[in-house]
Design a protein around this motif. Sequence first.
Motif, PDB file in Angstrom:
ATOM      1  N   LEU A 128      41.107  24.066  39.560  1.00  0.00           N
ATOM      2  CA  LEU A 128      40.143  25.147  39.326  1.00  0.00           C
ATOM      3  C   LEU A 128      40.805  26.330  38.633  1.00  0.00           C
ATOM      4  O   LEU A 128      40.200  26.985  37.781  1.00  0.00           O
ATOM      5  CB  LEU A 128      39.524  25.593  40.662  1.00  0.00           C
ATOM      6  CG  LEU A 128      38.600  24.576  41.353  1.00  0.00           C
ATOM      7  CD1 LEU A 128      38.167  25.090  42.716  1.00  0.00           C
ATOM      8  CD2 LEU A 128      37.379  24.288  40.486  1.00  0.00           C
ATOM      9  N   GLY A 129      42.063  26.596  38.991  1.00  0.00           N
ATOM     10  CA  GLY A 129      42.790  27.686  38.351  1.00  0.00           C
ATOM     11  C   GLY A 129      43.006  27.420  36.869  1.00  0.00           C
ATOM     12  O   GLY A 129      42.817  28.312  36.032  1.00  0.00           O
ATOM     13  N   GLY A 149      39.815  27.866  35.019  1.00  0.00           N
ATOM     14  CA  GLY A 149      39.521  29.291  34.875  1.00  0.00           C
ATOM     15  C   GLY A 149      40.308  29.933  33.752  1.00  0.00           C
ATOM     16  O   GLY A 149      39.776  30.744  32.982  1.00  0.00           O
ATOM     17  N   TRP A 205      41.039  31.598  38.828  1.00  0.00           N
ATOM     18  CA  TRP A 205      39.708  31.682  39.441  1.00  0.00           C
ATOM     19  C   TRP A 205      38.947  32.909  38.926  1.00  0.00           C
ATOM     20  O   TRP A 205      37.748  32.852  38.684  1.00  0.00           O
ATOM     21  CB  TRP A 205      39.833  31.760  40.962  1.00  0.00           C
ATOM     22  CG  TRP A 205      40.351  30.504  41.609  1.00  0.00           C
ATOM     23  CD1 TRP A 205      40.607  29.308  41.004  1.00  0.00           C
ATOM     24  CD2 TRP A 205      40.691  30.329  42.990  1.00  0.00           C
ATOM     25  NE1 TRP A 205      41.073  28.395  41.916  1.00  0.00           N
ATOM     26  CE2 TRP A 205      41.139  28.986  43.148  1.00  0.00           C
ATOM     27  CE3 TRP A 205      40.670  31.159  44.101  1.00  0.00           C
ATOM     28  CZ2 TRP A 205      41.554  28.475  44.379  1.00  0.00           C
ATOM     29  CZ3 TRP A 205      41.084  30.656  45.327  1.00  0.00           C
ATOM     30  CH2 TRP A 205      41.520  29.325  45.463  1.00  0.00           C
ATOM     31  N   PHE A 264      38.748  35.804  46.661  1.00  0.00           N
ATOM     32  CA  PHE A 264      39.660  34.746  46.214  1.00  0.00           C
ATOM     33  C   PHE A 264      41.061  34.935  46.801  1.00  0.00           C
ATOM     34  O   PHE A 264      41.721  33.964  47.188  1.00  0.00           O
ATOM     35  CB  PHE A 264      39.748  34.728  44.681  1.00  0.00           C
ATOM     36  CG  PHE A 264      38.481  34.290  43.996  1.00  0.00           C
ATOM     37  CD1 PHE A 264      37.561  33.482  44.652  1.00  0.00           C
ATOM     38  CD2 PHE A 264      38.203  34.678  42.688  1.00  0.00           C
ATOM     39  CE1 PHE A 264      36.391  33.064  44.019  1.00  0.00           C
ATOM     40  CE2 PHE A 264      37.040  34.277  42.054  1.00  0.00           C
ATOM     41  CZ  PHE A 264      36.131  33.462  42.726  1.00  0.00           C
TER      42      PHE A 264
END
Length: 782
Positions: free
Chosen positions: A427-428, A431, A648, A746
Amino acid sequence: MSIRALYEKLGIVVEEHGNLILLLAVGALLIALLGAQSIHFATGTDTFVDENSRIYQDYDHLFLEKFHTENIVLIVSSDDVTQPEVLKALDALERDVREIRNVRSVTGVVDYLKNANALLTGRHSVPEGDVNELLSFIPDEVLNAILPSEQTALILVEIPGDLTDDENEELVTDIKHTIRFAHLPPSTTITLTGDPAFHIDLSAQMSRSTGELLVLAALLMVVVLSIVFRYVRWYLLSLLMVLIGVVYTFGAMGITGVPMTMASMSIFPILIGLGIDYAIQFHNRIEEELARQENHKEAIYHTVGNVGPAVLIALTITILGFAALLTSDVPMIRDFGILGIMGVVLCYLTSMFVGVTVIYKLDARWVKRRMRQLREPPEQARRLIREELQKRAKASKWSTKLERALTRVTMETASRPLAVLSIALLLGCMGVYYDEHVEVQTDVQKYVPQDLKSLLDLKKMQSLMGGRQDELNLIVKGDVLDPTTLRWMYEFGEHEVQSQPNIHAAESIATLLASQNGGTLPSTKSEAERLADALPENVRNSYLSGELYAVINFNIGDAYKELGLPKLKTLSAQIEKDMAWMPPPPDVEATLTGNMYVFTVVLDALTSGRMEMTILGLVMIFLALLLIYRDWMKALVPVVPMIVVTGWSGGLMYIAGIPYTPLTGTMGALILGIGGEYTVLMMERYFEEREKGLAPFEALSETSVKIGRAILASGLTVLCGFSALIASPFPLQSNFGFVTVMDMVFVILATFIVFPPLIVTLDRMRTGEGPILRRMKEAMHA
């Protein structure tokens, strides 16, 4: 001497010299309050461009000083502005305004009607009757600009473009005063607008907004502390400490001359959020030590000795996060970083010295009162008091549920390292990819409240004048009245209009002289000088400064609406490229500058440099931790969650459609500062428990119970403090507040979900306790 031993000695100083510390704190508070009186607000170009840069020098010393003027515009509304009584009132008002200091000229429909009347009747005065015939003497483009309708007229008050903020405010105040005492007909009203008036109102709104946001942040934190930090005594004391730290920062701001800008005004709610964490960490630990230690002096030594170094390392990370902003080319971003550094240092010192001292003294009084109430022998009473403090920390249902939840979450994630870390890193990375596709907000008017009266007046003025007419300005230095130079200016301007569809017109002294000379450029310098001298002084000065400087103004319409940053940047680059292909004559220089050019460079620096600043911050933090710990694992563990949260955050902005601005461009540095702090504190406590002989999972469980609760309380308090920014009337701040709040969520998630599997896995790998290494060892022994 180890750093822990040094801090334990500081603990002795705190215990032995508490009264002196409080006296010095009060003295510093008084000095800070005096210093805060010197804070000045800045909204000008110097907040966007470094004064020492070539861009600023060209803009300030060539464009502003020699050519740029500002207009204060008076919008006159009446049933019929051409009626004699209205015209006479406006004529008297213009005479009074001309007498005000720093007013260069005043131009309105009255002046043109008086000139036309002089041509017709020989009398240079306001006409008494119908003016329709006189209006026909005024060129259509001028008439449409100063008399948009029978009910509306515009008076243009020309002022120097290089006035200071104080001089502009004094000038606007004087004009408002003159309008207030003008003898206007009953149905006639006048609205003062223009960029100078807008910036003055903007500064006032910024001042009010800053105070309101601080109050709201404090109130939100009171509510959160009352819920999540109630298990300690005097739970609101942490907020008081951070507010004192904020006052110290205000004082330092005034004393050092750091200005209040649209960016730096946002640091104070953020500072409350960051500073409250330091106060909570010291408060939480001293309560823990007071409940455990028989000798309360030892509680002070252990608190300062254990928490001081851990928070100092976290503080160092926060400072490095802000320090990355100091590499920005934009002064107000650097000021944001400077204020952040000063603020967190002052909040840290306040929490450690003032906060611990106050709690120690309050505890001494509380213990004496409880001993009198218990009526037991001293030793028995002290034992009962310690038990009471221990029970207090566990009595809250919220506290118990919170401990169980934190333990469950950290243990569950730590037991599934591959799945948790893979998803988090994936996910990072996504992003980071989508972060490059986030829009950049280039219209600075959209940074401010859209219902701000001065902004609405400014937009009304622009609408009446046919919309925004932005310019790119080319300063020409040399013998500018030489026929060769004039021809180059004329031909280069014509070339740009013909070749660049976004350039609508090019005006210069060359086009004016050609217009004066029947469409032909003067063939000699003396002829050029004669034609220039025949021009009205205010017109000549707009395009010519002496015989060495001239300007070509490229009209590009509404740059924000029609072009945007990418096209504006491309257009500026194309003009400079065309100058290389079609250079000015020998010994003549040409420099592109002006408001739009400067803001193009600034916004490009803000957006293109944000990732570089974040990467620099990460590298600085990793190297600093490596230097402190001399341990690659301890240096790496706090950095990985920050990398994940940075990704994120970029993904969130893309999904939510929030554009990058000067403030949201600083989010990387804030994530580094806040996220690194929490992971360092968790890591410090984890290894403290490991040193006691606990296994990795046991140490993690103990960490989540003892410090995880305080970190979550701090995180929620910080989150609520940042949420005050969402209520800001400035879209620049409210968007920043929303992103900050989500990033805090986050950061908390990364602290309790990403950090546990990361540290346990790396720790077990290093000690040979991990499953992979264990299988390898078993295979080797087989």
